[in-house]
Write a protein that holds these residues in place. Sequence first.
Motif, PDB file in Angstrom:
ATOM      1  N   LYS A  12     -39.455  60.105 -29.608  1.00  0.00           N
ATOM      2  CA  LYS A  12     -40.495  60.842 -28.944  1.00  0.00           C
ATOM      3  C   LYS A  12     -41.779  60.105 -28.160  1.00  0.00           C
ATOM      4  O   LYS A  12     -42.491  60.441 -27.277  1.00  0.00           O
ATOM      5  CB  LYS A  12     -41.164  61.932 -29.850  1.00  0.00           C
ATOM      6  N   GLY A  13     -42.178  59.304 -28.965  1.00  0.00           N
ATOM      7  CA  GLY A  13     -43.440  58.496 -28.462  1.00  0.00           C
ATOM      8  C   GLY A  13     -43.342  57.427 -27.405  1.00  0.00           C
ATOM      9  O   GLY A  13     -42.021  56.857 -27.592  1.00  0.00           O
ATOM     10  N   GLU A  38     -46.392  57.642 -31.182  1.00  0.00           N
ATOM     11  CA  GLU A  38     -46.504  59.111 -31.902  1.00  0.00           C
ATOM     12  C   GLU A  38     -46.186  58.452 -33.377  1.00  0.00           C
ATOM     13  O   GLU A  38     -46.990  59.042 -33.992  1.00  0.00           O
ATOM     14  CB  GLU A  38     -45.108  59.531 -31.354  1.00  0.00           C
TER      15      GLU A  38
END
Length: 493
Positions: free
Chosen positions: A142-143, A92
């Motif tokens: 998040k990633g 991300e």
Amino acid sequence: MTVTMDTLVSLCKRRGFVFQSSEIYGGTGSCYDYGPLGVELKNNLKRLWWRDFVQNRPDMVGIDASILMHPMVWKASGHLENFTDPMVDCRECKLRFRADDVDTLAWTHYCEATKGNKFTIPAGEPCSHCGARRTLCPDCGKGELTPPRRFNLMFKTFMGPVEEEASVAYLRPETAQAMFVNFENVLQSMRLKLPFGIAQAGRSFRNEITPGNFIFRTREFEQMEIEYFVNPRDTVEGRPADEYWHDRWIADCMAWFRRYGLREENLRLREHDQSELSHYSKRTVDIDYRFPIGWSELMGIANRTDFDLKQHAKFSGKSLTYFDEERKEHIVPYVVEPASGVDRALLAFLADAYTEEEVRGEKRVVLRFHPELAPVKVAVLPLLKKRDEIVKAAHAIRATLAGEWRVVYDDTAAIGRLYRRQDEVGTPYCVTVDVQTVGDSDKGEVGDGKVTIRDRDSMGQARVPIEALTGVFRDLLSGGDWAKVASEFPAAK
Ligand code: ATP
């Protein structure tokens, strides 16, 4: 007390020790510039290291090699193949981490159990709400992270006008290889006998994946390295020479750091276990220091055996041996390598010197540097800057002392403030020139020709004739005892 990294970073910037590189353009990733006081401190550190480990020893010599070396050096040394770190990327936010670092970082978590609220969770701990452990990027939370990939830490460049494979060169990632490559030159030109060592201090470059923690890990840094060659057939005190000298160097390096101010409780030895040993090493011991970021490597002392000389002999086709007169045979010496970083040592000395104390209800910040490390040795301060005679005498004293040491003159504040400023940068002594020194010509008084020396650590004072200053400082700045000076030259009560 333990000082925080933020406190040190801010002091370093405010007082001219260390600045972010190219700051007006937003800074260069993990590069730092040493300011007016930083460069003095760094030069002192390197000079002491050279004096104690090269100049004072009959068995040591130095070199100063170029940073760009023949690319074959790095093939022979194993750096092209092995000088890699496994790294992972966040899909991300694209941040890159050392694979072995990810779980040592605090991590960001959007917790389902609390409607997706964002938390920062300490390294290695689960979320206290949902019990989840980190799987995603510790930074953005998040990633997903890519599987680990190997990444070579050497900076690549091109020699000459054509950017092609044949002209690839590398910025050296360590200073050590120059000592091996020059082994024969040094041996022959200096007619050395084993055991002997070659030292070098200079820049190294590593494209670190996760630089950081101020000057602890940067991409351009300075190293002070020694390659100490011994005859592996010799024994010293009943032990193989390489093992004996390895322990001797560990002890000598520890003693050196203590001598210049690092406290015992902030130093420890850490033995590398078998799985951690570098490809060339028989045994490696790190000297760890308790940095503001926790215990971390200050320097490493490795027994590199005959690996490097043999590799360079193989790749260059030259013989890199030593003729053992006693046994009438050529041998390949073993080598013990005490390898330290200038910037890391400087950070340790700064952290250890930092002290806050309360003096008459006010906070006093003092860098209790060893006098030989202190960037400024003496500050000359006029008590009244409106009196020409005082100012003149102060400038004259500065000029005399500056022949031997870094000495500054400052009249930009009242005396109390000037003392505090010098304390904060670790100046061991201040000299104050007052009315008594020069006399009051309006009243027909002559001066006593004496000045006040103020000691940084005890804040005690002595009253010393101007002509005795150089002698007194020669003594004090090379480790002389303040109490002796104070009793010989008592200050007026
Ligand atoms: P680390 O494990 O911290 O990366 P290292 O074991 O790779 O260090 P060496 O190759 O043994 O380090 O280098 C010797 C010394 O050089 C280190 O102990 C350290 O003081 C210094 N040094 C190494 N890399 C850096 C760097 N990126 N920034 C500042 N100093 C460094």
